[in-house]
Scaffold this active site. Structure first.
Site, PDB file in Angstrom:
ATOM      1  N   HIS A 126       9.994 -15.072  39.945  1.00 31.05           N
ATOM      2  CA  HIS A 126      11.008 -15.470  38.962  1.00 31.05           C
ATOM      3  C   HIS A 126      12.405 -15.281  39.539  1.00 31.05           C
ATOM      4  O   HIS A 126      13.256 -16.185  39.461  1.00 31.05           O
ATOM      5  CB  HIS A 126      10.824 -14.628  37.699  1.00 31.05           C
ATOM      6  CG  HIS A 126      11.790 -14.960  36.607  1.00 31.05           C
ATOM      7  ND1 HIS A 126      11.511 -15.864  35.603  1.00 31.05           N
ATOM      8  CD2 HIS A 126      13.062 -14.515  36.363  1.00 31.05           C
ATOM      9  CE1 HIS A 126      12.553 -15.968  34.798  1.00 31.05           C
ATOM     10  NE2 HIS A 126      13.497 -15.155  35.237  1.00 31.05           N
ATOM     11  N   GLU A 127      12.633 -14.106  40.124  1.00 31.01           N
ATOM     12  CA  GLU A 127      13.954 -13.821  40.710  1.00 31.01           C
ATOM     13  C   GLU A 127      14.228 -14.708  41.918  1.00 31.01           C
ATOM     14  O   GLU A 127      15.373 -15.078  42.174  1.00 31.01           O
ATOM     15  CB  GLU A 127      14.048 -12.348  41.095  1.00 31.01           C
ATOM     16  CG  GLU A 127      13.986 -11.388  39.918  1.00 31.01           C
ATOM     17  CD  GLU A 127      15.095 -11.631  38.904  1.00 31.01           C
ATOM     18  OE1 GLU A 127      16.228 -11.973  39.313  1.00 31.01           O
ATOM     19  OE2 GLU A 127      14.839 -11.494  37.695  1.00 31.01           O
ATOM     20  N   HIS A 167      15.826 -17.880  40.744  1.00 34.54           N
ATOM     21  CA  HIS A 167      17.264 -17.717  40.523  1.00 34.54           C
ATOM     22  C   HIS A 167      18.017 -17.726  41.856  1.00 34.54           C
ATOM     23  O   HIS A 167      19.077 -18.348  41.987  1.00 34.54           O
ATOM     24  CB  HIS A 167      17.547 -16.401  39.797  1.00 34.54           C
ATOM     25  CG  HIS A 167      17.069 -16.374  38.379  1.00 34.54           C
ATOM     26  ND1 HIS A 167      17.288 -17.401  37.486  1.00 34.54           N
ATOM     27  CD2 HIS A 167      16.395 -15.415  37.679  1.00 34.54           C
ATOM     28  CE1 HIS A 167      16.765 -17.095  36.309  1.00 34.54           C
ATOM     29  NE2 HIS A 167      16.212 -15.897  36.410  1.00 34.54           N
TER      30      HIS A 167
END
Length: 357
Positions: A20-21, A24
């Site tokens: 998920h990170e 980003h």
């Protein structure tokens, strides 16, 4: 093998958060936003290296990671800070984490289904003797379930699930019959006493749900992979609706401890080691898609909440030619974070309590 499954579940959960990170991070780099640090893991620092403007680090606890962008919550004066970017760049960066989780779930499913020989969908295979609504204007043996009360029946078991939560005297059904979609709006089918195939009375709808087998061609594998991912999204929406309408309770929720516990039990209860890993990774795909959807909810402190503020900002600019001050957004996000952490702590205590019951 149980300790191995526990370790695997913890690592999978951590990897999904790290992915998920990573979403980003990649989006921020693509959009020209300055990233101060990208970390795999949390807690004490084990290793780090500076590459250009970004510090890459590895930390001791395998429970996720983070992407520290310049000026995430306040204007630091840097033209490449997050807060100084336009609407679409911010939107792409915020949504990228959930997109990466969704893609991860799809890839896991695609790998799991690569060796499949057939796929099953729900099919109507018979009726209780008392069921009178058979025929061309009603239901017929061989009908393939397509929708029940507006929910798609993508996978085997969906029909029984949605029927089990149905209340009322009528139901909205869509079935596939001889290749054509048949819509049965407000179909009179209430839960009552029927006889099963052995003549034993039971409370239900008077229909017998079986399966239709489909050959696992390449096209079928791709379609079933996509439909499974969509089914996972639908289950999140369905579960949230049940939570708010009373069909489910707080006890049905699980946090990280409950998720790890469930994944461990899934592995430990499998008949073979191969089945165990297949089921664990299937659950991992479900978790990946769940994280993707849940994180996009318009809740402060989540990416969906920050995207919601982007939309509020856009409307404010359109109507009043002014943005919502960053300090107010930061305050709401901080308050939302505190509430979210409190909620997660409550769910975690509940998960731990379940372990000792």
């Amino acid at each position: 093998m149980k300790p191995v499954f526990i370790l695997a579940a913890i690592l999978i959960f951590g990897v999904l958060i790290a992915v998920h990170e990573l979403g980003h991070f990649l989006a921020a780099k693509l959009c020209g936003v300055k990233v101060n640090e990208f970390s795999i893991g949390m807690g004490p620092l084990l290793w780090h290296r500076q590459r250009g403007e970004t510090e890459y680090s590895l930390r001791a606890l395998p429970i996720g990671g983070f992407c520290a962008m310049e000026g995430e919550d306040e204007d630091t004066g840097d033209s490449r800070s997050f807060v100084r970017q336009g609407f679409w760049k911010k939107f792409i960066i915020l949504a990228a984490g959930s997109v990466m989780n969704f893609i991860t779930g799809v890839v896991i499913l695609l790998v799991l289904y690569a060796g499949a020989t057939g796929f099953y969908t729900d099919k109507l295979v018979g009726f209780a003797p008392e069921f009178a609504l058979q025929g061309e204007d009603g239901l017929m043996e061989g009908d393939i379930f397509y929708k029940i009360d507006g929910y798609r029946t993508y996978l085997r078991g969906d029909a029984s699930l949605f029927l089990s939560y149905h209340k009322g005297d009528t139901i909205d059904l869509e079935v596939i019959r001889d290749g054509e979609k048949i819509v049965l709006k407000d179909f009179p089918m209430a839960r009552q006493t029927y006889s099963d195939s052995s003549g034993t009375p039971y409370n239900g709808f008077g229909i017998y749900v079986g399966v239709e087998l489909q050959e696992a061609t390449l096209g079928a594998k791709l379609k079933y992979t996509w439909n499974t991912a969509l089914d996972f999204v639908q289950l999140v929406v369905f579960s949230l609706k049940q939570l708010f309408t009373g069909g489910a309770s707080m006890e049905d929720l699980s946090g990280p401890v409950g998720i790890v516990s469930t994944m461990t039990e899934v592995g430990a209860s499998a008949a073979t080691v191969r089945d165990a890993w297949s089921q664990i990774f299937y659950f991992a795909a479900l978790l990946a898609v769940n994280l993707s959807v849940m994180n996009m909810l318009p809740v402060p402190a989540l990416d969906g909440g920050r995207i919601f503020f982007l939309l509020v900002d856009a409307v404010s600019l359109l109507l009043f030619k002014r943005r919502v001050p960053e300090k107010y957004q930061a305050a709401v996000n901080a308050a939302g974070f505190v509430v979210l952490m409190g909620f997660m702590l409550l769910v975690t205590f509940q998960d731990v309590f379940k372990l000792f019951r």
